[in-house]
Design an enzyme around this catalytic site. Sequence first.
Site, PDB file in Angstrom:
ATOM      1  N   HIS A 125     -19.156  -0.758 -11.425  1.00 17.48           N
ATOM      2  CA  HIS A 125     -18.220  -0.909 -10.310  1.00 17.48           C
ATOM      3  C   HIS A 125     -16.823  -0.512 -10.779  1.00 17.48           C
ATOM      4  O   HIS A 125     -16.210  -1.197 -11.587  1.00 17.48           O
ATOM      5  CB  HIS A 125     -18.240  -2.359  -9.833  1.00 17.48           C
ATOM      6  CG  HIS A 125     -17.433  -2.613  -8.612  1.00 17.48           C
ATOM      7  ND1 HIS A 125     -16.938  -1.598  -7.811  1.00 17.48           N
ATOM      8  CD2 HIS A 125     -17.017  -3.778  -8.038  1.00 17.48           C
ATOM      9  CE1 HIS A 125     -16.275  -2.136  -6.806  1.00 17.48           C
ATOM     10  NE2 HIS A 125     -16.307  -3.448  -6.924  1.00 17.48           N
TER      11      HIS A 125
ATOM     12  N   HIS B 212     -21.815  -0.194  -0.479  1.00 20.83           N
ATOM     13  CA  HIS B 212     -20.857  -0.753  -1.440  1.00 20.83           C
ATOM     14  C   HIS B 212     -21.609  -1.497  -2.537  1.00 20.83           C
ATOM     15  O   HIS B 212     -21.212  -1.447  -3.703  1.00 20.83           O
ATOM     16  CB  HIS B 212     -19.892  -1.695  -0.725  1.00 20.83           C
ATOM     17  CG  HIS B 212     -18.931  -2.388  -1.639  1.00 20.83           C
ATOM     18  ND1 HIS B 212     -17.926  -1.710  -2.302  1.00 20.83           N
ATOM     19  CD2 HIS B 212     -18.815  -3.688  -2.021  1.00 20.83           C
ATOM     20  CE1 HIS B 212     -17.226  -2.566  -3.040  1.00 20.83           C
ATOM     21  NE2 HIS B 212     -17.750  -3.771  -2.891  1.00 20.83           N
TER      22      HIS B 212
ATOM     23  N   LYS C 149     -24.020   2.376  -8.039  1.00 16.87           N
ATOM     24  CA  LYS C 149     -23.384   1.528  -9.054  1.00 16.87           C
ATOM     25  C   LYS C 149     -24.332   1.138 -10.191  1.00 16.87           C
ATOM     26  O   LYS C 149     -23.874   0.719 -11.248  1.00 16.87           O
ATOM     27  CB  LYS C 149     -22.793   0.276  -8.396  1.00 16.87           C
ATOM     28  CG  LYS C 149     -21.556   0.542  -7.568  1.00 16.87           C
ATOM     29  CD  LYS C 149     -20.930  -0.768  -7.061  1.00 16.87           C
ATOM     30  CE  LYS C 149     -19.607  -0.520  -6.347  1.00 16.87           C
ATOM     31  NZ  LYS C 149     -19.773   0.035  -5.003  1.00 16.87           N
TER      32      LYS C 149
ATOM     33  N   CYS D 173     -11.293  -3.399  -4.213  1.00 20.68           N
ATOM     34  CA  CYS D 173     -12.414  -2.466  -4.380  1.00 20.68           C
ATOM     35  C   CYS D 173     -12.605  -1.521  -3.205  1.00 20.68           C
ATOM     36  O   CYS D 173     -13.505  -0.671  -3.234  1.00 20.68           O
ATOM     37  CB  CYS D 173     -13.693  -3.258  -4.619  1.00 20.68           C
ATOM     38  SG  CYS D 173     -13.522  -4.409  -5.993  1.00 20.68           S
TER      39      CYS D 173
ATOM     40  N   PHE E   3     -11.998  -7.679  -2.395  1.00 17.86           N
ATOM     41  CA  PHE E   3     -11.498  -9.051  -2.385  1.00 17.86           C
ATOM     42  C   PHE E   3     -10.378  -9.179  -1.351  1.00 17.86           C
ATOM     43  O   PHE E   3      -9.611  -8.240  -1.120  1.00 17.86           O
ATOM     44  CB  PHE E   3     -10.957  -9.428  -3.768  1.00 17.86           C
ATOM     45  CG  PHE E   3     -12.029  -9.766  -4.781  1.00 17.86           C
ATOM     46  CD1 PHE E   3     -13.366  -9.778  -4.449  1.00 17.86           C
ATOM     47  CD2 PHE E   3     -11.682 -10.073  -6.095  1.00 17.86           C
ATOM     48  CE1 PHE E   3     -14.355 -10.094  -5.384  1.00 17.86           C
ATOM     49  CE2 PHE E   3     -12.642 -10.391  -7.036  1.00 17.86           C
ATOM     50  CZ  PHE E   3     -13.985 -10.400  -6.679  1.00 17.86           C
TER      51      PHE E   3
ATOM     52  N   GLU F 247     -24.272  -7.297   2.900  1.00 12.97           N
ATOM     53  CA  GLU F 247     -24.184  -5.917   3.375  1.00 12.97           C
ATOM     54  C   GLU F 247     -25.490  -5.492   4.039  1.00 12.97           C
ATOM     55  O   GLU F 247     -25.480  -4.824   5.083  1.00 12.97           O
ATOM     56  CB  GLU F 247     -23.853  -4.970   2.225  1.00 12.97           C
ATOM     57  CG  GLU F 247     -23.633  -3.537   2.691  1.00 12.97           C
ATOM     58  CD  GLU F 247     -23.111  -2.617   1.607  1.00 12.97           C
ATOM     59  OE1 GLU F 247     -22.755  -1.459   1.934  1.00 12.97           O
ATOM     60  OE2 GLU F 247     -23.042  -3.053   0.428  1.00 12.97           O
TER      61      GLU F 247
END
Length: 435
Positions: free
Chosen positions: A363, A326, A358, A185, A422, A337
């Site tokens: 996403h 994010h 988002k 991502c 990831f 975050e």
Amino acid sequence: MRKYNTYLNLIRSINTINAVRRRVVVTGLGVVSPLGTGSELVWTNILKGKCGIVALNDEEYINLPCRLAGLIPREKDGIVEKALSKSTLKSMAPATSLALVATSEALKDANWTPKSEHCKEMTGVAIGMGMIDLNDVCITNEALKVGYNKVSPFFVPRILPNMAAGHISIKYGFRGPNHSVSTACATGAHSIGDAFRFIKNGDADVMVCGGAEACISPLAIAGFCRLRALSTSFNGEPHKASRPFDKKRDGFVMGEGAAILILEEYEHAFKRSAKMYAEILGYGLSGDASHITTPREDGSGAMLSMARALKDGNLQKEDITYINAHATSTPIGDGIESTAIKSLFKEHALKISVSSTKGAHGHLLGAAGNLEAMFTILSCYHGVLPPTLNLDDPVDDLCYVAKNAKKWDHEKRIALKNSFGFGGTNASLCIANIL
């Protein structure tokens, strides 16, 4: 020999000065997303609070815990429908087709159609994707069971992550750096950051960069569901499912699309009177070295990424007044975050506006960082901050831009864009308006 050494030192000094002076600006934008096709339309829709997340009503999704996604609107005989035609998809993946559509718009927006060999040699491409089309693999495997000759000779090229970059380079004759990353991502942000460095280092004058993703299928949805990563509580109300930083968030929503940026060396853009949306000031990367899917609880990986972007841009923490987060709407990730932002910026954190788009588009995995970087760039350009949809009950007291767009009241607008993936891969970009 002494004169030769003096000459070499002079050349090195000139090269060093030129390297320092190479600024990187954004001169073109192109997008295909759940909010529509075309940067102006998509920007208008994000500011209006529209949502592109819809129900997955096909029978093959009925027994899955998550039955919604951010799908690209498709009209009969429209540009997206043509790009995803059967004839086109025989030789390329859907994500590659979407990247070509977005690239066409971005190049037109930048008014960059180089004719000379030199200009083509100094124009590069850096486009990645997070995942291959799993559905293509399944279909080809079933074809093999029927017979070897049923396997398409384009199967392997279709699933190679670098083929979007390859097709674009071939179509337009761009012979500069031909680069592709696949960092889950964080792919889109890494692509922009790497392109920024190519220009900064003199490897190119212009870079076509970004990411594309088109992997929504029952297998992909099932796989992420098994990871307990997707939202499953809002199948009856798709528009409420993606809710970054909200206490009721229960997972992310998969989206599809492509966003392409044209980056250009400042003097190169200035000499041809190109429109300049914003400037890329810094790029930071880090690794969590912790877990395959979960960030470090203390947010130290994200902190390193953000701090390195600030250092690369020669910026102080107080210079940042907006963070495009994010935040994917997962119970763990959003909180970490937020912790990272507070830990790095300390008392200044409460003076920074924060939002995640988002909630509107889901996403987009490998195309997330670049789509959201585009929104950040347009925020710098227009002085307006995009909202975080469905943010009813925030996790903490950060200055979130919730539900409605907000005016960005600063003459010098400097933002930080975060993307995490990831495997513990992190990327941050510093982006500013041009005074």
